[in-house]
Design a protein around this motif. Structure first.
Motif, PDB file in Angstrom:
ATOM      1  N   CYS A 129       0.116   3.530   3.430  1.00 53.25           N
ATOM      2  CA  CYS A 129       0.541   3.113   4.779  1.00 53.25           C
ATOM      3  C   CYS A 129       1.810   2.267   4.729  1.00 53.25           C
ATOM      4  O   CYS A 129       2.246   1.742   5.746  1.00 53.25           O
ATOM      5  CB  CYS A 129      -0.582   2.344   5.455  1.00 53.25           C
ATOM      6  SG  CYS A 129      -0.990   0.821   4.594  1.00 53.25           S
ATOM      7  N   GLY A 155      -1.322  -1.142   6.883  1.00 54.54           N
ATOM      8  CA  GLY A 155      -2.778  -1.327   6.936  1.00 54.54           C
ATOM      9  C   GLY A 155      -3.487  -0.004   7.178  1.00 54.54           C
ATOM     10  O   GLY A 155      -3.209   0.679   8.172  1.00 54.54           O
ATOM     11  N   CYS A 156      -4.363   0.384   6.235  1.00 58.58           N
ATOM     12  CA  CYS A 156      -5.124   1.622   6.394  1.00 58.58           C
ATOM     13  C   CYS A 156      -6.484   1.455   5.717  1.00 58.58           C
ATOM     14  O   CYS A 156      -6.783   0.380   5.196  1.00 58.58           O
ATOM     15  CB  CYS A 156      -4.350   2.801   5.795  1.00 58.58           C
ATOM     16  SG  CYS A 156      -4.205   2.726   3.991  1.00 58.58           S
ATOM     17  N   CYS A 173      -6.346   0.461   1.849  1.00 61.39           N
ATOM     18  CA  CYS A 173      -6.019  -0.941   1.537  1.00 61.39           C
ATOM     19  C   CYS A 173      -6.873  -1.907   2.356  1.00 61.39           C
ATOM     20  O   CYS A 173      -6.597  -3.106   2.399  1.00 61.39           O
ATOM     21  CB  CYS A 173      -4.538  -1.206   1.744  1.00 61.39           C
ATOM     22  SG  CYS A 173      -3.956  -0.900   3.422  1.00 61.39           S
ATOM     23  N   CYS A 183       0.829  -1.211   0.000  1.00 59.93           N
ATOM     24  CA  CYS A 183       0.000   0.000   0.000  1.00 59.93           C
ATOM     25  C   CYS A 183       0.864   1.262   0.000  1.00 59.93           C
ATOM     26  O   CYS A 183       1.784   1.415   0.800  1.00 59.93           O
ATOM     27  CB  CYS A 183      -0.928  -0.018   1.213  1.00 59.93           C
ATOM     28  SG  CYS A 183      -1.967   1.455   1.307  1.00 59.93           S
TER      29      CYS A 183
HETATM   30 ZN   LIG Z   1      -2.809   1.061   3.299  1.00 64.62          ZN
END
Ligand SMILES: [Zn+2]
Length: 343
Positions: A266, A270-271, A274, A263
């Protein structure tokens, strides 16, 4: 004496007829009439040749003439000082000019050109094809069976008067047309607009853009596919980008894969973009199905190849931080103007 008086009359006429315009012509006038070797000065030196009984009369005429020349000069000078440019050219050059907007490239074009440029460095050339296509080039040659859901009226725009024609649902029709030409090896990218019967929302549209790629030669392997795409994403997103391939299914490739990149927002942590996975899905790819090669008259025992395809909208949304896909097609100048300096 009479000749002199006549001469003065002529000069008077000349002064009256001289147009009042511009600083340069004012200076020319000054030197001609009032300069140290000017007409007025010369006439005064003529004084000594005038008979004594007429010196007074001549002096008076000469003084009037001098005054006339000076008055004209003063008037002219004042006007030039007030509005020099207007007098110079007849136009007020201090007014704002007429603007001719040069426009800017559309963000989709910017993204497409960038993608093409990377593949061109690897020896791919650009091929294009029709947006109104027949069933063979859009579906059948690509090994899409009769019952494939993509053929459904729900997903494809068919031409009413000619049911065999449709608006292409992907740019793969270009690949088929290029393969049919039979010139091998073949190394092309195919950018273009495609159509699907989808509900228009912030995330999807009934038309969008794709770029597909194709490489056919002897001994082309999945390793070539991976290396090509890895080079592409590194050039596109930087050397630190990570990729992963997931097995997938497409009727026209075997084996098939989806390629994800770490991604961009991030860096894989993890955000929301995504969906907490750390990965972004960017393209589908695979080795061209032997059936597709045979459909285009290519010997699948001798030749092999890979193909890949990706959307252009999604990378553009990500790169320019655009929240709504509909902005791309609304032709709102306020939106488009923001890309004047974009690359
Ligand atoms: Zn992300």
């Amino acid at each position: 004496m009479e000749a002199l008086l006549q001469q003065i009359e002529q000069y008077k006429q000349e002064i009256h007829n001289t147009p009042v315009n511009g600083t340069e012509s004012l200076e020319v006038y000054r030197i001609r009439f009032l300069g140290t070797k000017g007409i007025v000065k010369n006439l005064f030196t003529e004084m000594r040749n005038v008979p004594a009984d007429r010196k007074k009369e001549f002096g008076q005429i000469l003084n009037e003439f001098k005054q006339l020349a000076e008055t004209k000069y003063e008037e002219w000078k004042t006007q030039v000082e007030v509005q020099p440019d207007v007098i110079d050219t007849g136009f007020d050059l201090s007014l704002p000019g007429t603007e001719f907007p040069v426009g800017s490239r559309h963000p989709i074009s910017l993204m497409r050109n960038r993608m093409i440029e990377i593949f061109q460095r690897l020896g791919f050339s650009v091929a294009e094809g029709p947006e109104i296509e027949d069933d063979w080039h859009n579906f059948t040659a690509l090994n899409l069976p009769e019952h494939h859901p993509a053929r459904d009226m729900q997903d494809t725009f068919y031409i009413q008067q000619q049911p065999d024609w449709l608006l292409r649902t992907h740019t793969s029709n270009i690949q088929i047309r290029e393969m049919e030409k039979g010139k091998l090896p073949l190394r092309i990218v195919c950018p273009g607009r495609v159509y699907r019967n989808e509900t228009i929302s912030a995330r999807s549209h009934c038309f969008f853009h794709q770029i597909e790629g194709l490489y056919i030669d002897e001994h082309v392997s999945f390793a070539d596919l991976k290396q090509t795409l890895y080079y592409f994403v590194q050039e596109m997103y930087g050397k630190d980008i990570k990729v992963r391939f997931r097995p997938s299914y497409f009727p026209f490739t075997e084996p098939s894969a989806e390629m994800d990149i770490s991604c961009l927002l991030c860096n894989g942590k993890g955000c929301s973009v995504c969906k907490k996975t750390g990965w972004l899905e960017i393209l589908g790819c695979g080795m061209i199905h032997p059936k597709v090669l045979e459909n285009c008259g290519i010997d699948s025992n001798k030749y092999s190849g890979f193909a890949f395809g990706m959307g252009i909208e999604r990378p553009a949304l990500l790169k320019y931080d655009i929240k709504d896909i509909r902005l791309f097609s609304e032709n709102d100048a306020r939106f488009l103007k923001q890309f004047t300096a974009a690359t």
